[in-house]
Design an enzyme around this catalytic site. Structure first.
Site, PDB file in Angstrom:
ATOM      1  N   ASN A 146       0.617  -1.023  -0.059  1.00  0.00           N
ATOM      2  CA  ASN A 146      -0.208   0.446   0.223  1.00  0.00           C
ATOM      3  C   ASN A 146       1.302   1.023  -0.129  1.00  0.00           C
ATOM      4  O   ASN A 146       2.102   1.410  -0.058  1.00  0.00           O
ATOM      5  CB  ASN A 146      -1.091  -0.460   1.033  1.00  0.00           C
ATOM      6  CG  ASN A 146      -0.366   0.207   2.359  1.00  0.00           C
ATOM      7  OD1 ASN A 146       0.873   0.636   2.561  1.00  0.00           O
ATOM      8  ND2 ASN A 146      -0.011  -1.089   3.048  1.00  0.00           N
TER       9      ASN A 146
ATOM     10  N   LYS B 165     -11.638  -3.638  19.528  1.00  0.00           N
ATOM     11  CA  LYS B 165      -9.244  -4.490  20.042  1.00  0.00           C
ATOM     12  C   LYS B 165      -8.787  -3.754  20.938  1.00  0.00           C
ATOM     13  O   LYS B 165      -7.494  -4.068  21.010  1.00  0.00           O
ATOM     14  CB  LYS B 165      -8.679  -3.473  18.441  1.00  0.00           C
ATOM     15  CG  LYS B 165      -9.145  -4.086  17.042  1.00  0.00           C
ATOM     16  CD  LYS B 165      -8.326  -3.793  15.953  1.00  0.00           C
ATOM     17  CE  LYS B 165      -9.604  -4.259  14.545  1.00  0.00           C
ATOM     18  NZ  LYS B 165      -9.156  -5.009  13.408  1.00  0.00           N
TER      19      LYS B 165
HETATM   20  O1  PMT Z   1       3.392   6.590   6.933  1.00  0.00           O
HETATM   21  P1  PMT Z   1       3.123   8.067   6.247  1.00  0.00           P
HETATM   22  O2  PMT Z   1       2.568   7.459   4.698  1.00  0.00           O
HETATM   23  O3  PMT Z   1       3.178   8.930   6.748  1.00  0.00           O
HETATM   24  O4  PMT Z   1       0.458   7.292   6.158  1.00  0.00           O
HETATM   25  C1  PMT Z   1       0.133   7.551   7.563  1.00  0.00           C
HETATM   26  C2  PMT Z   1      -1.295   6.398   7.696  1.00  0.00           C
HETATM   27  C3  PMT Z   1      -2.347   6.853   6.333  1.00  0.00           C
HETATM   28  C4  PMT Z   1      -0.467   4.669   6.912  1.00  0.00           C
HETATM   29  C5  PMT Z   1      -1.412   6.345   9.211  1.00  0.00           C
HETATM   30  O5  PMT Z   1      -1.911   7.718   9.637  1.00  0.00           O
HETATM   31  C6  PMT Z   1      -2.443   5.523   9.553  1.00  0.00           C
HETATM   32  O6  PMT Z   1      -3.696   5.670   9.051  1.00  0.00           O
HETATM   33  N1  PMT Z   1      -1.857   4.398   9.912  1.00  0.00           N
HETATM   34  C7  PMT Z   1      -3.020   3.290   9.819  1.00  0.00           C
HETATM   35  C8  PMT Z   1      -3.057   2.570   8.703  1.00  0.00           C
HETATM   36  C9  PMT Z   1      -3.955   1.185   8.460  1.00  0.00           C
HETATM   37  O7  PMT Z   1      -4.077   0.783   7.846  1.00  0.00           O
HETATM   38  O8  PMT Z   1      -5.426   1.431   9.233  1.00  0.00           O
HETATM   39  P2  PMT Z   1      -6.586   0.473   9.301  1.00  0.00           P
HETATM   40  O9  PMT Z   1      -7.726   0.929   9.395  1.00  0.00           O
HETATM   41  O10 PMT Z   1      -6.340  -0.247   8.411  1.00  0.00           O
HETATM   42  O11 PMT Z   1      -6.112  -0.318  10.579  1.00  0.00           O
HETATM   43  C10 PMT Z   1      -6.449  -0.135  11.989  1.00  0.00           C
HETATM   44  C11 PMT Z   1      -5.234  -0.720  12.607  1.00  0.00           C
HETATM   45  O12 PMT Z   1      -5.128  -1.597  13.111  1.00  0.00           O
HETATM   46  C12 PMT Z   1      -3.787   0.228  12.423  1.00  0.00           C
HETATM   47  O13 PMT Z   1      -3.801   0.378  14.080  1.00  0.00           O
HETATM   48  C13 PMT Z   1      -3.537  -0.759  11.986  1.00  0.00           C
HETATM   49  O14 PMT Z   1      -1.724  -0.801  11.985  1.00  0.00           O
HETATM   50  C14 PMT Z   1      -4.160  -2.353  12.869  1.00  0.00           C
HETATM   51  N2  PMT Z   1      -3.948  -3.463  11.021  1.00  0.00           N
HETATM   52  C15 PMT Z   1      -4.308  -3.424  11.068  1.00  0.00           C
HETATM   53  C16 PMT Z   1      -3.874  -4.977   9.855  1.00  0.00           C
HETATM   54  C17 PMT Z   1      -3.741  -5.591  10.678  1.00  0.00           C
HETATM   55  N3  PMT Z   1      -3.236  -6.996   9.758  1.00  0.00           N
HETATM   56  N4  PMT Z   1      -2.485  -5.804  11.622  1.00  0.00           N
HETATM   57  C18 PMT Z   1      -3.169  -4.798  12.820  1.00  0.00           C
HETATM   58  O15 PMT Z   1      -2.629  -4.185  13.248  1.00  0.00           O
END
Ligand code: PMT
Length: 406
Positions: free
Chosen positions: A212, A343
């Site tokens: 991504n 979570k």
């Molecule tokens: O890296 P940059 O270019 O600076 O961009 C920053 C960002 C947009 C990546 C950052 O600010 C951000 O929003 N990070 C979370 C990205 C994400 O994947 O969000 P999500 O809504 O899909 O996941 C929710 C949470 O679960 C996140 O804390 C993620 O780390 C966690 N997760 C997700 C999937 C997985 N299999 N395991 C996890 O722990």
């Protein structure tokens, strides 16, 4: 609080006097350095009268003896050592260029290089100068530099008769930023902060992968900010093109499974966990050993879910503080609240990633902090390093609240 105020040569130099007063009203002791061109706009006596301290103007002030000249030649080392924060306002295009490239040809620029504490720069200049790619490139360099905070200029009518960004920010606001930067110092001492950053890469075969747009900037900014505030920091990073923040323990991983193993493996050492990584939600469980050949036929790929690292942290976190992120293109608040419950997070950082100029890849971000208590804090667009400090401010409040309930 001991602040070294550097005054650059610009029409806004007179506002530096209001700034000196605002700093002193907030309890700071202020020592002033003026560049030669600043002295064309305002007299050193103004600052000496306001601060009660002598004003430094020359790198080699002529003294009555060789000893006097030698003392003045090493005065910048003394000034750098004796002050806790260097604040430059107005910071001209010339000073930005000197600081960005390490030029040292007067008192202020030599002091900058000798200074190891926090640096706050408040630029002010003509709008065309501000928009020039050379100035923007220097700003980008300084924004990324550890311990540096840029207070962007306001937009409006400028002394040159033009309108746009370039006017020195309100001196009271600059003083607040400087004082806050000092107060934040070392407030995470004793904490071990485990941070995940960047994307993961999920192989499809030995040469292809799913990934991504995460650049790692948000997570690296958090690591840098936590380190600057005295924490021990373990940064588990997916593949990115960023230099590691100084003083941080790096753990480099590629896939979601590797990230899971690194996070769960280091969790017992940590007291705060921040999951800013953009972890792939799906992967190919059994990756073919050889490159998949191209054929004319359509292909479909069977994807399995990756381990949900945040959910696993939530199950085993104990009394650790757990911060999740929610990167959403719609219904951000609902999704963030849902993730917090499911979570077991203490706070979720909602990031609306559909908005231009913030979120993935950009230097800036704008986020909403959603706390378990129901409190919500919206943080307007700002450099990721500033956003990182605002997130850590909330975490220190959570830590204080937890201590009160113990
Ligand atoms: O890296 P940059 O270019 O600076 O961009 C920053 C960002 C947009 C990546 C950052 O600010 C951000 O929003 N990070 C979370 C990205 C994400 O994947 O969000 P999500 O809504 O899909 O996941 C929710 C949470 O679960 C996140 O804390 C993620 O780390 C966690 N997760 C997700 C999937 C997985 N299999 N395991 C996890 O722990």
């Amino acid at each position: 609080m001991r602040i070294l105020l550097g005054v650059g040569g610009g029409i806004a130099a007179y506002k530096a006097a209001q700034l000196a007063r605002a700093l002193m009203e907030r309890g700071a002791a202020v020592e002033t350095v003026m560049t030669r061109s600043a002295r064309e706009f305002i007299q050193p006596l103004t600052f000496a009268s306001l601060t009660g301290n002598k004003v430094i103007t020359d790198l080699f002030a002529s003294g009555s003896s060789d000893q006097d000249t030698l003392s003045s030649a090493i005065e910048h080392i003394r000034a750098a050592r004796d002050n806790e924060l260097l604040l430059v306002a107005p910071c001209t295009a010339d000073l930005l260029a000197k600081f960005a490239h390490g030029l040292a040809d007067d008192f202020l620029s030599t002091t900058y290089l000798a200074f190891t504490g926090k640096v706050v720069l408040a630029p002010a200049m003509n709008v065309n100068m501000w928009n020039h790619p050379a100035v923007q490139a220097n700003l980008a360099t300084l924004r990324q530099r550890a311990g540096h905070i840029i207070v962007d200029p306001d937009a409006g009518y400028l002394a040159c008769g033009m309108t746009g960004p370039g006017r020195l920010a309100d001196p009271k606001h600059i003083a607040d930023v400087a004082v806050q930067a000092l107060r934040r110092r070392e407030d995470l001492t004793g904490e071990t902060v485990l941070i995940s950053a960047g994307p993961t890469q999920e192989p499809l075969d030995p040469v292809r992968f799913i990934s991504n747009r995460s650049s790692g900037k948000m997570g690296y900014a958090l690591a840098d900010a936590a380190r600057a505030r005295g924490a021990r920091v373990i940064l588990v990073s997916g593949p990115v093109h960023l230099p590691p923040p100084a003083g941080v323990e790096m753990v480099r991983v590629r896939t979601a499974v590797e990230m899971r193993d690194a996070i769960i493996g280091r969790l017992p050492e940590s007291t705060i966990i921040i999951k800013s990584a953009a972890v792939a939600d799906y992967h190919v469980a059994n990756v073919p050993a050889q490159k998949v050949k191209k054929t004319a036929a359509k292909v479909s790929i069977d994807l399995d879910p990756t381990p949900d690292i945040l959910a696993e942290c939530g199950r085993i976190k104990g009394d650790r503080i757990l911060i999740g992120f929610a990167a959403e293109t719609q219904n951000m608040m609902q999704e963030a609240r849902r993730k917090m419950e499911v979570k077991n997070c203490d706070m979720v950082v909602g990031n609306l990633v559909s908005q231009e100029g913030i979120g993935f890849e950009s230097d800036n971000n704008a986020v909403t902090l959603i706390l378990r208590s129901g409190e919500v804090e919206k943080i307007a667009e700002a450099p990721k390093r500033e956003i990182a400090d605002r997130i850590l401010d909330q975490i220190t409040k959570l830590r204080l609240a937890a201590a009160v309930h113990e």
